[in-house]
Design a protein around this motif. Structure first.
Motif, PDB file in Angstrom:
ATOM      1  N   THR A  98      -2.983   9.139 -13.687  1.00 38.44           N
ATOM      2  CA  THR A  98      -1.626   9.446 -11.662  1.00 38.44           C
ATOM      3  C   THR A  98      -2.944   9.637 -10.655  1.00 38.44           C
ATOM      4  OG1 THR A  98      -1.960  11.587 -12.118  1.00 38.44           O
ATOM      5  CG2 THR A  98       0.122  10.938 -12.983  1.00 38.44           C
ATOM      6  N   CYS A  99      -2.149   9.133  -9.390  1.00 37.26           N
ATOM      7  CA  CYS A  99      -3.161   9.299  -8.310  1.00 37.26           C
ATOM      8  C   CYS A  99      -2.599   9.324  -6.952  1.00 37.26           C
ATOM      9  CB  CYS A  99      -3.922   8.212  -7.913  1.00 37.26           C
ATOM     10  SG  CYS A  99      -3.117   6.702  -7.816  1.00 37.26           S
ATOM     11  N   GLY A 100      -3.562   9.629  -5.956  1.00 38.52           N
ATOM     12  CA  GLY A 100      -2.738   9.542  -4.888  1.00 38.52           C
ATOM     13  C   GLY A 100      -4.226   8.569  -3.960  1.00 38.52           C
ATOM     14  N   SER A 101      -2.995   8.732  -3.239  1.00 42.73           N
ATOM     15  CA  SER A 101      -3.282   7.341  -2.104  1.00 42.73           C
ATOM     16  C   SER A 101      -3.651   7.524  -0.561  1.00 42.73           C
ATOM     17  CB  SER A 101      -1.459   6.616  -1.563  1.00 42.73           C
ATOM     18  OG  SER A 101      -1.500   5.929  -0.810  1.00 42.73           O
ATOM     19  N   ILE A 102      -4.661   7.158  -0.144  1.00 41.59           N
ATOM     20  CA  ILE A 102      -5.319   6.984   1.016  1.00 41.59           C
ATOM     21  C   ILE A 102      -4.561   6.102   1.883  1.00 41.59           C
ATOM     22  CG2 ILE A 102      -6.983   8.537  -0.188  1.00 41.59           C
ATOM     23  CD1 ILE A 102      -8.516   6.147  -0.124  1.00 41.59           C
ATOM     24  N   GLN A 103      -3.532   4.995   1.741  1.00 41.88           N
ATOM     25  CA  GLN A 103      -3.484   4.041   2.172  1.00 41.88           C
ATOM     26  C   GLN A 103      -1.803   4.553   3.057  1.00 41.88           C
ATOM     27  OE1 GLN A 103      -5.320   2.202   3.800  1.00 41.88           O
ATOM     28  NE2 GLN A 103      -7.157   2.002   3.085  1.00 41.88           N
ATOM     29  N   TYR A 105       0.961   2.596   3.692  1.00 38.66           N
ATOM     30  CA  TYR A 105       1.523   1.736   2.854  1.00 38.66           C
ATOM     31  C   TYR A 105       1.598   1.444   1.599  1.00 38.66           C
ATOM     32  CZ  TYR A 105      -2.663  -0.897   1.805  1.00 38.66           C
ATOM     33  OH  TYR A 105      -4.113  -1.331   1.192  1.00 38.66           O
ATOM     34  N   ILE A 106       0.981   2.534   0.875  1.00 37.16           N
ATOM     35  CA  ILE A 106       1.382   2.631  -0.631  1.00 37.16           C
ATOM     36  C   ILE A 106       1.890   3.904  -0.812  1.00 37.16           C
ATOM     37  CG2 ILE A 106       0.308   3.003  -2.830  1.00 37.16           C
ATOM     38  CD1 ILE A 106      -2.604   1.772  -1.981  1.00 37.16           C
ATOM     39  N   THR A 107       3.372   3.854  -1.324  1.00 35.56           N
ATOM     40  CA  THR A 107       4.058   4.279  -1.173  1.00 35.56           C
ATOM     41  C   THR A 107       4.145   5.174  -2.888  1.00 35.56           C
ATOM     42  OG1 THR A 107       5.727   3.264  -2.589  1.00 35.56           O
ATOM     43  CG2 THR A 107       6.152   3.749   0.214  1.00 35.56           C
ATOM     44  N   VAL A 108       4.614   6.991  -2.769  1.00 35.54           N
ATOM     45  CA  VAL A 108       4.788   7.642  -4.167  1.00 35.54           C
ATOM     46  C   VAL A 108       5.488   7.407  -4.690  1.00 35.54           C
ATOM     47  CG1 VAL A 108       5.313  10.014  -4.605  1.00 35.54           C
ATOM     48  CG2 VAL A 108       3.846  10.096  -2.798  1.00 35.54           C
ATOM     49  N   GLY A 109       5.338   7.531  -6.018  1.00 37.33           N
ATOM     50  CA  GLY A 109       5.955   6.312  -6.790  1.00 37.33           C
ATOM     51  C   GLY A 109       6.018   5.205  -6.964  1.00 37.33           C
ATOM     52  N   SER A 110       5.756   4.253  -6.644  1.00 40.69           N
ATOM     53  CA  SER A 110       4.595   2.581  -6.615  1.00 40.69           C
ATOM     54  C   SER A 110       3.632   3.261  -7.709  1.00 40.69           C
ATOM     55  CB  SER A 110       4.126   2.066  -5.979  1.00 40.69           C
ATOM     56  OG  SER A 110       3.703   2.608  -4.679  1.00 40.69           O
ATOM     57  N   VAL A 111       2.503   2.172  -8.066  1.00 39.21           N
ATOM     58  CA  VAL A 111       1.368   2.298  -9.395  1.00 39.21           C
ATOM     59  C   VAL A 111       0.581   1.448  -8.392  1.00 39.21           C
ATOM     60  CG1 VAL A 111       2.828   2.039 -10.979  1.00 39.21           C
ATOM     61  CG2 VAL A 111       1.855  -0.105 -10.078  1.00 39.21           C
ATOM     62  N   VAL A 112      -0.618   1.744  -8.504  1.00 39.65           N
ATOM     63  CA  VAL A 112      -2.212   1.485  -8.692  1.00 39.65           C
ATOM     64  C   VAL A 112      -2.912   0.513  -9.129  1.00 39.65           C
ATOM     65  CG1 VAL A 112      -4.602   1.262  -7.101  1.00 39.65           C
ATOM     66  CG2 VAL A 112      -2.789   2.142  -6.167  1.00 39.65           C
ATOM     67  N   ILE A 113      -3.573  -0.560  -9.208  1.00 33.40           N
ATOM     68  CA  ILE A 113      -3.649  -0.955 -10.692  1.00 33.40           C
ATOM     69  C   ILE A 113      -4.957  -1.341 -10.035  1.00 33.40           C
ATOM     70  CG2 ILE A 113      -3.511  -3.726 -11.955  1.00 33.40           C
ATOM     71  CD1 ILE A 113      -1.535  -3.643 -11.514  1.00 33.40           C
ATOM     72  N   SER A 114      -5.972  -0.985 -10.191  1.00 29.44           N
ATOM     73  CA  SER A 114      -7.334  -1.144  -9.754  1.00 29.44           C
ATOM     74  C   SER A 114      -7.757  -2.104 -10.622  1.00 29.44           C
ATOM     75  CB  SER A 114      -8.840   0.467 -10.373  1.00 29.44           C
ATOM     76  OG  SER A 114      -8.022   1.826 -10.332  1.00 29.44           O
ATOM     77  N   SER A 115      -8.817  -3.161  -9.594  1.00 27.93           N
ATOM     78  CA  SER A 115      -9.715  -3.647  -9.968  1.00 27.93           C
ATOM     79  C   SER A 115     -11.185  -3.281  -9.843  1.00 27.93           C
ATOM     80  CB  SER A 115      -9.598  -4.739  -8.347  1.00 27.93           C
ATOM     81  OG  SER A 115     -10.127  -4.556  -7.553  1.00 27.93           O
ATOM     82  N   VAL A 220      -3.757   1.511 -13.972  1.00 32.75           N
ATOM     83  CA  VAL A 220      -3.038   1.952 -13.739  1.00 32.75           C
ATOM     84  C   VAL A 220      -2.473   3.264 -13.406  1.00 32.75           C
ATOM     85  CG1 VAL A 220      -2.058   1.080 -16.116  1.00 32.75           C
ATOM     86  CG2 VAL A 220      -0.254   1.051 -13.226  1.00 32.75           C
ATOM     87  N   CYS A 221      -2.265   3.104 -12.284  1.00 32.59           N
ATOM     88  CA  CYS A 221      -2.090   4.877 -11.908  1.00 32.59           C
ATOM     89  C   CYS A 221      -0.596   5.355 -10.879  1.00 32.59           C
ATOM     90  CB  CYS A 221      -3.295   5.519 -11.431  1.00 32.59           C
ATOM     91  SG  CYS A 221      -4.765   5.491 -12.312  1.00 32.59           S
ATOM     92  N   GLY A 222       0.593   6.141 -11.690  1.00 29.79           N
ATOM     93  CA  GLY A 222       1.052   6.437 -10.681  1.00 29.79           C
ATOM     94  C   GLY A 222       0.730   6.853  -9.637  1.00 29.79           C
ATOM     95  N   VAL A 223       1.505   6.536  -8.408  1.00 29.21           N
ATOM     96  CA  VAL A 223       1.209   6.595  -7.342  1.00 29.21           C
ATOM     97  C   VAL A 223       1.953   8.562  -6.599  1.00 29.21           C
ATOM     98  CG1 VAL A 223       0.838   7.450  -4.541  1.00 29.21           C
ATOM     99  CG2 VAL A 223       0.088   5.545  -6.216  1.00 29.21           C
ATOM    100  N   VAL A 224       1.633   9.787  -7.439  1.00 33.55           N
ATOM    101  CA  VAL A 224       2.208  11.091  -6.602  1.00 33.55           C
ATOM    102  C   VAL A 224       2.414  11.844  -5.674  1.00 33.55           C
ATOM    103  CG1 VAL A 224       2.232  11.358  -8.976  1.00 33.55           C
ATOM    104  CG2 VAL A 224      -0.071  12.241  -8.435  1.00 33.55           C
TER     105      VAL A 224
END
Length: 257
Positions: A98-103, A105-115, A220-224
């Motif tokens: 899980t993660c916290g978005s700092i942008q 446009y990145i919404t809670v419930g989506s996922v971030v895939i780290s490059s 891959v982290c879910g945005v919480v």
């Protein structure tokens, strides 16, 4: 349990049977590891609950063997677990977190895939120097992206800030310590301007270990949490975010060669 079990994970290579897995899904939370095993895998067998580091052996729908394992919270615990997983033969690891978005446009419930990761972690410095790149495996990362696209799950790909602490290191002041060191005051805005997508606490060290140990790693982290609005985790959407991250990882593991 066999006599070659490793000290922390509580199992050894002999416990993995005649068709041992080469890939592991790695969660910080033991309950998430259990959820993955019970809800997404077949013919599941509990390997160990040693130290709360729950590990399960199961099979994907295509009959590929896979581990669902627990890293614990933070990079020091992850570094121990990953070292021992590699010792028992694991060669691909997907972190599901899980993660916290700092942008904005990145919404809670989506996922971030780290490059890749901006790695501000002490454990990583014991593995490789600060300058050593913390980069995800490109092929395993593409598999995650393709899975998110196929499943039509909202996803973002980019650089993650991996830090050692949940509160001070992620510039939270609504806690037992409302005072930040000057070096951390304003760090989130600085990272935002550097096009960093999110905060989490493990993948930078995972990526450095992968480079040194020579295995493939991705995350891959879910945005919480949406840190442009609040410091708080949005509990009402946590389950959705976690399930999205799990679904992406499981599908990628099934298709990755």
């Amino acid at each position: 349990m066999t006599s070659n079990r490793l000290y922390h994970i509580g199992f050894g290579q002999d416990d993995l049977g005649s068709q041992p897995p080469s890939i592991a899904l790695l969660s910080g939370d033991p309950e998430r590891a259990r959820l993955i095993a019970e809800s997404y895998l077949q013919d599941v067998r509990l390997l160990s609950e040693n130290r709360g580091l729950n590990s399960y052996l199961g099979y994907l729908p295509n009959n590929r063997p896979i581990l669902s394992a627990t890293s614990g919270m933070g990079a020091p615990s992850l570094s121990i677990v990953v070292n021992e997983l590699v010792q028992v033969g694991i060669r691909q690891i997907i972190r599901i977190g899980t993660c916290g978005s700092i942008q904005p446009y990145i919404t809670v419930g989506s996922v971030v895939i780290s490059s890749a990761a901006l790695c501000r972690q002490g454990a990583a410095n014991d593995i490789a120097p600060v300058e050593y790149p913390a980069a995800a495996d490109p092929f395993l990362t593409v598999a995650l992206v393709n899975a998110a696209r196929k499943l039509e799950i909202s996803h973002y790909v980019g650089i993650t800030a991996s830090v050692d602490t949940f509160y001070e290191g992620q510039e939270r002041t609504d806690s037992a310590n409302p005072y930040l060191m000057r070096s951390l005051d304003g760090i989130t805005e600085e990272y935002r301007r550097l096009n960093v997508l999110n905060y989490e606490m493990e993948c930078g060290t995972l990526f450095k270990i992968a480079g040194v140990y020579q295995f493939a790693a991705a995350a891959v982290c879910g945005v919480v949490a949406q840190r442009t609005k609040s410091e708080n985790v949005i509990l009402e959407q946590k389950d959705t975010a976690v399930k999205n991250a799990i679904a992406v990882a499981v599908h990628a593991a099934e298709t990755f060669v």
